[in-house]
Scaffold this active site. Sequence first.
Site, mmCIF file in Angstrom:
data_model
loop_
_atom_site.group_PDB
_atom_site.id
_atom_site.type_symbol
_atom_site.label_atom_id
_atom_site.label_comp_id
_atom_site.label_asym_id
_atom_site.label_seq_id
_atom_site.Cartn_x
_atom_site.Cartn_y
_atom_site.Cartn_z
ATOM 1 N N HIS A 122 -5.550 -0.417 -4.619
ATOM 2 C CA HIS A 122 -6.189 0.721 -3.962
ATOM 3 C C HIS A 122 -6.809 1.661 -4.989
ATOM 4 C CE1 HIS A 122 -5.814 3.810 -0.418
ATOM 5 N NE2 HIS A 122 -7.046 3.432 -0.659
ATOM 6 N N GLU A 148 0.303 -3.787 2.260
ATOM 7 C CA GLU A 148 1.162 -2.686 1.844
ATOM 8 C C GLU A 148 2.514 -3.238 1.384
ATOM 9 O OE1 GLU A 148 0.817 0.630 1.736
ATOM 10 O OE2 GLU A 148 -1.024 1.062 2.872
ATOM 11 N N ASP A 174 -2.119 3.845 -6.267
ATOM 12 C CA ASP A 174 -1.326 2.661 -5.932
ATOM 13 C C ASP A 174 -2.092 1.363 -6.247
ATOM 14 O OD1 ASP A 174 -2.908 3.721 -3.734
ATOM 15 O OD2 ASP A 174 -1.995 2.251 -2.408
#
Length: 240
Positions: free
Chosen positions: A147, A109, A157
């Site tokens: 993603h 992330e 994303d």
Amino acid sequence: MALPVAITTEDKINMLMREGINKNADWSEAAHYDIRKPNFVIIHHTAQNSIQQTIRTFQLDHTKVSAHYVIGKDGRVVQMLNDYLRSWHAGRSKWGNVTDLNSVSLGIELDNNGKEPFPDVQINALLVLLDTLKTKYQIPFTNFLGHADVAPARKNDPSVFFPWKRLAEQGFGVWYDDSNLMSPPTNFNYVDALRIIGYDVSNLNAAIVAFKRKFIITDVSKELTDYDRRVLYNLYRRYF
């Protein structure tokens, strides 16, 4: 009074491995087994306001979401799970014939709200991490994905601001050769090409948008232009 002994991640893995169906059975470890080996890396943006908020989100019971690594805008890298553990980052996902990306991937992330560029210091930290992971687990260069690649109907994303070309130049992901964008043959099937690359084409419009968000960037419509088809054909040929 004896001090409490800290339990390491390795200890936790060993304890998990010893949890069988029959809790009363004797334990005698076999010599031959494997633990989960990651073969993909899935990159996300957090869509939150800070790295602290994301870390907190991954520590709350009710959120049911996690990742292996979080990278801040300042390049700070926080590891939140051992690489060999299965995190909950990809959700309902598919790439090629793989329908459970969580079980075979590492989730990273990036602290970013999805509406802003990624700072160089953050991308540099990501590149160092990717190099480490690629070397350690022998991850194929084609298996560094976003993603949105693996969940095109649900996710966008890591956004159009993410520098996929820069990553591909370092060996993480695929990019097209813009000096050799020949027109595809008349029998070129763009649906099959998207599928062969890895996209789930059960929702074709979503797959097209995901492809264009990553490779075209300036146009994320549901239609493939002549230029888009040339880019797709160029990428498709790299898989043979």
